[in-house]
Design an enzyme around this catalytic site. Sequence first.
Site, PDB file in Angstrom:
ATOM      1  N   ARG A 125      -3.558 -10.259   4.687  1.00  0.00           N
ATOM      2  CA  ARG A 125      -3.956 -10.219   3.270  1.00  0.00           C
ATOM      3  C   ARG A 125      -2.792  -9.663   2.473  1.00  0.00           C
ATOM      4  O   ARG A 125      -2.433  -8.492   2.624  1.00  0.00           O
ATOM      5  CB  ARG A 125      -5.206  -9.328   3.139  1.00  0.00           C
ATOM      6  CG  ARG A 125      -5.755  -9.209   1.728  1.00  0.00           C
ATOM      7  CD  ARG A 125      -6.978  -8.282   1.709  1.00  0.00           C
ATOM      8  NE  ARG A 125      -7.554  -8.200   0.387  1.00  0.00           N
ATOM      9  CZ  ARG A 125      -7.112  -7.385  -0.578  1.00  0.00           C
ATOM     10  NH1 ARG A 125      -6.108  -6.577  -0.369  1.00  0.00           N
ATOM     11  NH2 ARG A 125      -7.695  -7.384  -1.764  1.00  0.00           N
ATOM     12  N   LYS A 163       0.815  -1.228   0.000  1.00  0.00           N
ATOM     13  CA  LYS A 163       0.000   0.000   0.000  1.00  0.00           C
ATOM     14  C   LYS A 163       0.840   1.266   0.000  1.00  0.00           C
ATOM     15  O   LYS A 163       2.048   1.231   0.205  1.00  0.00           O
ATOM     16  CB  LYS A 163      -1.004  -0.049   1.151  1.00  0.00           C
ATOM     17  CG  LYS A 163      -2.171  -0.976   0.800  1.00  0.00           C
ATOM     18  CD  LYS A 163      -3.327  -0.909   1.743  1.00  0.00           C
ATOM     19  CE  LYS A 163      -4.438  -1.840   1.216  1.00  0.00           C
ATOM     20  NZ  LYS A 163      -5.478  -2.076   2.200  1.00  0.00           N
TER      21      LYS A 163
HETATM   22  N1  HH2 Z   1      -7.510  -3.671   0.642  1.00  0.00           N
HETATM   23  C1  HH2 Z   1      -7.824  -3.649  -0.667  1.00  0.00           C
HETATM   24  C2  HH2 Z   1      -8.896  -4.418  -1.140  1.00  0.00           C
HETATM   25  N2  HH2 Z   1      -9.608  -5.214  -0.319  1.00  0.00           N
HETATM   26  N3  HH2 Z   1     -10.023  -6.052   1.846  1.00  0.00           N
HETATM   27  C3  HH2 Z   1      -9.721  -6.088   3.153  1.00  0.00           C
HETATM   28  N4  HH2 Z   1     -10.437  -6.857   3.989  1.00  0.00           N
HETATM   29  N5  HH2 Z   1      -8.695  -5.352   3.674  1.00  0.00           N
HETATM   30  C4  HH2 Z   1      -7.925  -4.539   2.903  1.00  0.00           C
HETATM   31  O1  HH2 Z   1      -7.016  -3.866   3.432  1.00  0.00           O
HETATM   32  C5  HH2 Z   1      -8.223  -4.464   1.496  1.00  0.00           C
HETATM   33  C6  HH2 Z   1      -9.300  -5.257   0.998  1.00  0.00           C
HETATM   34  C7  HH2 Z   1      -7.028  -2.815  -1.617  1.00  0.00           C
HETATM   35  O2  HH2 Z   1      -5.932  -3.530  -2.089  1.00  0.00           O
HETATM   36  P1  HH2 Z   1      -5.870  -4.327  -3.484  1.00  0.00           P
HETATM   37  O3  HH2 Z   1      -6.923  -5.382  -3.569  1.00  0.00           O
HETATM   38  O4  HH2 Z   1      -4.492  -4.824  -3.647  1.00  0.00           O
HETATM   39  O5  HH2 Z   1      -6.078  -3.222  -4.570  1.00  0.00           O
HETATM   40  P2  HH2 Z   1      -7.330  -2.766  -5.437  1.00  0.00           P
HETATM   41  O6  HH2 Z   1      -8.410  -2.341  -4.491  1.00  0.00           O
HETATM   42  O7  HH2 Z   1      -6.787  -1.649  -6.268  1.00  0.00           O
HETATM   43  O8  HH2 Z   1      -7.786  -3.948  -6.249  1.00  0.00           O
END
Ligand code: HH2
Length: 300
Positions: free
Chosen positions: A274, A239
């Site tokens: 995660r 992040k």
């Molecule tokens: N962060 C993201 C998405 N889903 N779910 C939970 N429970 N906790 C988190 O911190 C979280 C999440 C954002 O990260 P990412 O999926 O890598 O990116 P994007 O939203 O751009 O797909």
Amino acid sequence: MPGRSPSELPAALSRALSAPRPDLCGLTLERPRIMGILNLTPDSFSDGGRHNGLDQALERASIMAREADILDIGGESTRPGAAEVDTDEEIRRTAPVIRALRQAGIRLPVSIDTRKARVAEAALDAGADIINDVTALRFDPAMARLAAERGVPVVLMHSIATPETMQRHAQYDNVVTAVRDHLYARVEAALAAGLRAEQLILDPGIGFGKTTAHDLLLLRQLAAFHDFGLPLLLGASRKKFIGALTGTETPAERVSGSVAVALQGAAAGAQILRVHDTKETRQALQIWQAIAGTSPQNTL
Ligand code: HH2
């Protein structure tokens, strides 16, 4: 409290802090579990566009099945500034991959990362086991009903406003208290909608409507979330705050920083981590667990 010994903690608090968390889809939560991220999106901030075809998604899923304990599949980016994806499109991106990975014999628990009930329902029907809702059941009124009916584990994550606007609202007197209060209200709302406490997993929502300073405070005080008596999930992988602190612009180059945060999360007692980098996190956790004496192989 000054002068109080641990045995004088109020009984309910003591129970909440020390009671074993219920198993998650057959996984004990006595040691930290790795949730591997599989984004089936063209625009996720770190792995967007990499696993879009069914074959690529299946290949990545089968690698992660050896390195992670849970797979988190998402079809809509929720990064700051991201626009909403049409529900049918989000279903088209996620449900066929979940169905295909089950047909391919991949058995580890799968969570669906969505704020929409129709997407979650299609995913559960295709073989998913867990709902991961970054709005903690706020976005879609039908989500709580679905979760109550299906009785599946649900991640309630702290977020404010929408991904498009959340960074404009990143203002708190005390971010830890604000996130705790919000999660408390979301737990109450979930229970009122008919979910059971045993279904719930909490997440402080690193980077969702938060500055680097907010993220750091939440990470430093993560253990302040254990008195809910619920499993904690930490999602900090690659992040923005890692980039801001290290001057690393490209998210895929934030692996070491992400592993450092995962270990700090494990040390603070987070039950689910995660992460994008499942292999690297797994190796780090194996060593950390061996030293901490909580390794499954450790019989010394
Ligand atoms: N962060 C993201 C998405 N889903 N779910 C939970 N429970 N906790 C988190 O911190 C979280 C999440 C954002 O990260 P990412 O999926 O890598 O990116 P994007 O939203 O751009 O797909």
